[in-house]
Design a protein around this motif. Structure first.
Motif, mmCIF file in Angstrom:
data_model
loop_
_atom_site.group_PDB
_atom_site.id
_atom_site.type_symbol
_atom_site.label_atom_id
_atom_site.label_comp_id
_atom_site.label_asym_id
_atom_site.label_seq_id
_atom_site.Cartn_x
_atom_site.Cartn_y
_atom_site.Cartn_z
ATOM 1 N N THR A 47 -11.455 36.693 -14.263
ATOM 2 C CA THR A 47 -11.661 36.315 -15.662
ATOM 3 C C THR A 47 -11.982 37.557 -16.486
ATOM 4 O O THR A 47 -12.668 38.454 -16.007
ATOM 5 C CB THR A 47 -12.874 35.351 -15.786
ATOM 6 O OG1 THR A 47 -12.692 34.271 -14.867
ATOM 7 C CG2 THR A 47 -12.982 34.779 -17.185
ATOM 8 N N LEU A 48 -11.477 37.593 -17.706
ATOM 9 C CA LEU A 48 -11.879 38.629 -18.657
ATOM 10 C C LEU A 48 -12.889 37.977 -19.585
ATOM 11 O O LEU A 48 -12.648 36.876 -20.090
ATOM 12 C CB LEU A 48 -10.687 39.122 -19.486
ATOM 13 C CG LEU A 48 -9.461 39.629 -18.724
ATOM 14 C CD1 LEU A 48 -8.371 40.009 -19.724
ATOM 15 C CD2 LEU A 48 -9.828 40.814 -17.846
ATOM 16 N N GLU A 49 -14.010 38.639 -19.780
ATOM 17 C CA GLU A 49 -15.019 38.078 -20.674
ATOM 18 C C GLU A 49 -15.256 39.049 -21.821
ATOM 19 O O GLU A 49 -15.534 40.224 -21.601
ATOM 20 C CB GLU A 49 -16.303 37.822 -19.885
ATOM 21 C CG GLU A 49 -17.184 36.776 -20.546
ATOM 22 C CD GLU A 49 -18.335 36.345 -19.649
ATOM 23 O OE1 GLU A 49 -18.075 35.835 -18.546
ATOM 24 O OE2 GLU A 49 -19.488 36.528 -20.068
ATOM 25 N N SER A 61 -7.627 32.625 -31.365
ATOM 26 C CA SER A 61 -8.118 33.838 -30.724
ATOM 27 C C SER A 61 -7.525 33.938 -29.326
ATOM 28 O O SER A 61 -7.264 32.922 -28.679
ATOM 29 C CB SER A 61 -9.646 33.805 -30.618
ATOM 30 O OG SER A 61 -10.225 33.644 -31.895
ATOM 31 N N GLY A 62 -7.306 35.152 -28.882
ATOM 32 C CA GLY A 62 -6.772 35.312 -27.542
ATOM 33 C C GLY A 62 -6.575 36.768 -27.185
ATOM 34 O O GLY A 62 -6.930 37.665 -27.955
ATOM 35 N N VAL A 63 -6.021 36.990 -25.995
ATOM 36 C CA VAL A 63 -5.774 38.351 -25.545
ATOM 37 C C VAL A 63 -4.376 38.458 -24.947
ATOM 38 O O VAL A 63 -3.782 37.462 -24.540
ATOM 39 C CB VAL A 63 -6.799 38.811 -24.471
ATOM 40 C CG1 VAL A 63 -8.229 38.636 -24.944
ATOM 41 C CG2 VAL A 63 -6.568 38.087 -23.153
ATOM 42 N N HIS A 80 -14.933 29.472 -24.323
ATOM 43 C CA HIS A 80 -16.144 30.249 -24.578
ATOM 44 C C HIS A 80 -16.853 30.460 -23.243
ATOM 45 O O HIS A 80 -16.798 29.597 -22.365
ATOM 46 C CB HIS A 80 -17.068 29.517 -25.543
ATOM 47 C CG HIS A 80 -16.547 29.439 -26.946
ATOM 48 N ND1 HIS A 80 -16.024 30.532 -27.599
ATOM 49 C CD2 HIS A 80 -16.469 28.411 -27.819
ATOM 50 C CE1 HIS A 80 -15.642 30.169 -28.813
ATOM 51 N NE2 HIS A 80 -15.886 28.891 -28.976
ATOM 52 N N ALA A 81 -17.508 31.579 -23.092
ATOM 53 C CA ALA A 81 -18.302 31.822 -21.886
ATOM 54 C C ALA A 81 -19.611 31.064 -22.046
ATOM 55 O O ALA A 81 -20.381 31.342 -22.957
ATOM 56 C CB ALA A 81 -18.551 33.314 -21.712
ATOM 57 N N GLY A 82 -19.849 30.101 -21.190
ATOM 58 C CA GLY A 82 -21.026 29.254 -21.333
ATOM 59 C C GLY A 82 -20.939 28.517 -22.653
ATOM 60 O O GLY A 82 -19.892 27.980 -22.993
ATOM 61 N N ASN A 83 -22.010 28.509 -23.415
ATOM 62 C CA ASN A 83 -21.987 27.860 -24.728
ATOM 63 C C ASN A 83 -21.990 28.889 -25.846
ATOM 64 O O ASN A 83 -22.315 28.580 -26.985
ATOM 65 C CB ASN A 83 -23.202 26.927 -24.890
ATOM 66 C CG ASN A 83 -23.038 25.663 -24.074
ATOM 67 O OD1 ASN A 83 -21.927 25.135 -23.947
ATOM 68 N ND2 ASN A 83 -24.114 25.176 -23.495
ATOM 69 N N SER A 87 -17.940 34.327 -27.867
ATOM 70 C CA SER A 87 -17.335 34.926 -26.671
ATOM 71 C C SER A 87 -15.992 34.302 -26.361
ATOM 72 O O SER A 87 -15.662 33.204 -26.819
ATOM 73 C CB SER A 87 -18.268 34.724 -25.480
ATOM 74 O OG SER A 87 -18.285 33.353 -25.119
ATOM 75 N N LEU A 88 -15.212 35.029 -25.567
ATOM 76 C CA LEU A 88 -13.961 34.520 -25.023
ATOM 77 C C LEU A 88 -13.983 34.770 -23.527
ATOM 78 O O LEU A 88 -14.287 35.882 -23.078
ATOM 79 C CB LEU A 88 -12.749 35.258 -25.611
ATOM 80 C CG LEU A 88 -12.309 34.989 -27.041
ATOM 81 C CD1 LEU A 88 -11.058 35.822 -27.338
ATOM 82 C CD2 LEU A 88 -12.002 33.515 -27.259
ATOM 83 N N ALA A 89 -13.671 33.745 -22.755
ATOM 84 C CA ALA A 89 -13.497 33.893 -21.309
ATOM 85 C C ALA A 89 -12.040 33.555 -21.042
ATOM 86 O O ALA A 89 -11.575 32.455 -21.334
ATOM 87 C CB ALA A 89 -14.416 32.949 -20.552
ATOM 88 N N VAL A 90 -11.296 34.540 -20.537
ATOM 89 C CA VAL A 90 -9.858 34.356 -20.349
ATOM 90 C C VAL A 90 -9.514 34.456 -18.859
ATOM 91 O O VAL A 90 -9.694 35.511 -18.251
ATOM 92 C CB VAL A 90 -9.073 35.441 -21.122
ATOM 93 C CG1 VAL A 90 -7.576 35.180 -21.038
ATOM 94 C CG2 VAL A 90 -9.526 35.507 -22.575
ATOM 95 N N PRO A 91 -9.025 33.356 -18.274
ATOM 96 C CA PRO A 91 -8.653 33.398 -16.859
ATOM 97 C C PRO A 91 -7.443 34.317 -16.648
ATOM 98 O O PRO A 91 -6.503 34.294 -17.433
ATOM 99 C CB PRO A 91 -8.265 31.954 -16.534
ATOM 100 C CG PRO A 91 -8.707 31.127 -17.696
ATOM 101 C CD PRO A 91 -8.771 32.042 -18.870
#
Ligand SMILES: [Cu+2]
Length: 125
Positions: A47-49, A61-63, A80-83, A87-91
């Motif tokens: 994951t990219l955080e 939003s994205g990468v 989102h990472a957690g709540n 943030s962005l969490a990208v698998p």
């Protein structure tokens, strides 16, 4: 009479308030990422955080993850990472071979502004 005068002052106060808030709040800037900018990691991340200075809208939003030779690596839908809405969490779906990767991000922040940027990290051989 004095009541009317007070009421008519409100819009101006509101406008000044918004103006100062607008300069105080910057757009969503990247504050930190995992893997971090210029990091050399032993294991390929799943994951990219990315953490920003303000909330970001997931829909806009994205990468883009590009590997050695500018080959695009498949990534999943950002969450989102957690709540943490800033943030962005990208698998990472594609396999990451050793080499240098660039992450080009774009976000729409909650204040309606778009920002973008990029950073890179490397996966050790
Ligand atoms: Cu902004």
């Amino acid at each position: 009479m004095s009541f009317i005068r007070k009421v008519s002052m409100l819009p101006l106060a509101a406008i000044l308030g918004l103006a100062s808030a607008g300069t105080a709040l910057a757009h969503a800037h990247l504050k930190s990422a995992t893997p971090a900018d210029n990091a050399v990691v032993a294991a390929a991340p799943a994951t990219l955080e990315l953490h920003f200075s303000e909330g970001v809208d997931l829909k806009f939003s994205g990468v883009a993850l590009n590997g050695p030779d500018q080959k695009a690596v498949a990534t999943g839908t950002p969450t989102h990472a957690g709540n943490d809405e800033a943030s962005l969490a990208v698998p990472v779906i594609g396999k990451l071979a050793p080499g240098k990767y660039s992450v080009q991000w774009h976000v729409l922040s909650k204040d309606g502004h778009k920002t973008k940027g990029s950073y890179s990290f490397s996966v050790k051989p």
